[in-house]
Design a protein around this motif. Structure first.
Motif, short mmCIF file in Angstrom:
data_model
loop_
_atom_site.label_atom_id
_atom_site.label_comp_id
_atom_site.label_asym_id
_atom_site.label_seq_id
_atom_site.Cartn_x
_atom_site.Cartn_y
_atom_site.Cartn_z
N GLN A 175 38.30 -20.60 -23.49
CA GLN A 175 37.79 -19.34 -24.02
C GLN A 175 38.03 -19.42 -25.52
N ASP B 96 35.10 -19.36 -28.34
CA ASP B 96 35.01 -18.39 -29.37
C ASP B 96 34.87 -19.08 -30.61
N ARG C 293 31.63 -20.51 -31.43
CA ARG C 293 30.32 -19.67 -31.59
C ARG C 293 29.68 -19.72 -32.85
N GLN D 100 24.64 -15.76 -27.29
CA GLN D 100 25.48 -15.38 -28.35
C GLN D 100 25.11 -15.90 -29.69
#
Length: 159
Positions: free
Chosen positions: A99, A103, A106, A143
């Motif tokens: 994760q 992140d 992104r 996102q």
């Protein structure tokens, strides 16, 4: 390149019946299409063989690869030039490693995805469960708040 100029001159001759400004707009648009240099993003889950695919396409060890750990941490651009044309491949870091990595990437995806014309999403050949790949791709697009490229090609790697 000689054929390109000859073809454009032939088209220009056919357009002489049109007003000059319309002829110029048509020719300018044709030139932009003819001189178009595509950009292709290589994406997929971590470890599926994105960098190996780039190495195979260029027949060179351009991207480091490992069966043990992820190697691609930044977007890597490779240009294939022939004549006055260039095809750019962007090898992007894989999704799904963790994760915190997702992140971290992104922002990178948000910057790169709007610049690509096509995404090649690489899948593992020995895995028939594609729903997680579909989820990752849709999730990345959402996102990044960007329009997805018009086409997505799914390639199965033999890794």
């Amino acid at each position: 390149m000689k054929i390109y100029h000859t073809g454009l001159r032939l088209i220009e001759k056919q357009l002489t019946a049109l007003p000059h400004d319309i002829t110029q707009r048509i020719l300018k648009r044709l030139e932009s299409i003819i001189d178009y240099d595509p950009v292709i993003g290589i994406m997929g889950k971590t470890g599926v063989g994105k960098s190996s695919l780039c190495n195979a396409l260029f027949k060179a060890e351009l991207s480091p690869v490992s069966d043990i750990e992820s190697c691609t941490r930044e977007a890597q651009r490779f240009n294939l030039t022939w004549g006055h044309r260039t095809l750019t491949l962007i090898d992007l870091p894989g999704v799904g490693e963790s994760q915190s990595r997702d992140d971290e990437y992104r922002e990178l995806y948000s910057q790169v995805l709007p610049t690509v014309d096509l995404v090649i999403w690489v899948l593992k050949a020995d895995d028939r469960a594609f729903s997680s790949d579909e989820y990752f791709y849709q999730h990345i697009i959402e996102q990044c708040q960007c329009d997805p490229p018009q086409s997505v090609i799914r390639l199965k790697s033999g890794r």
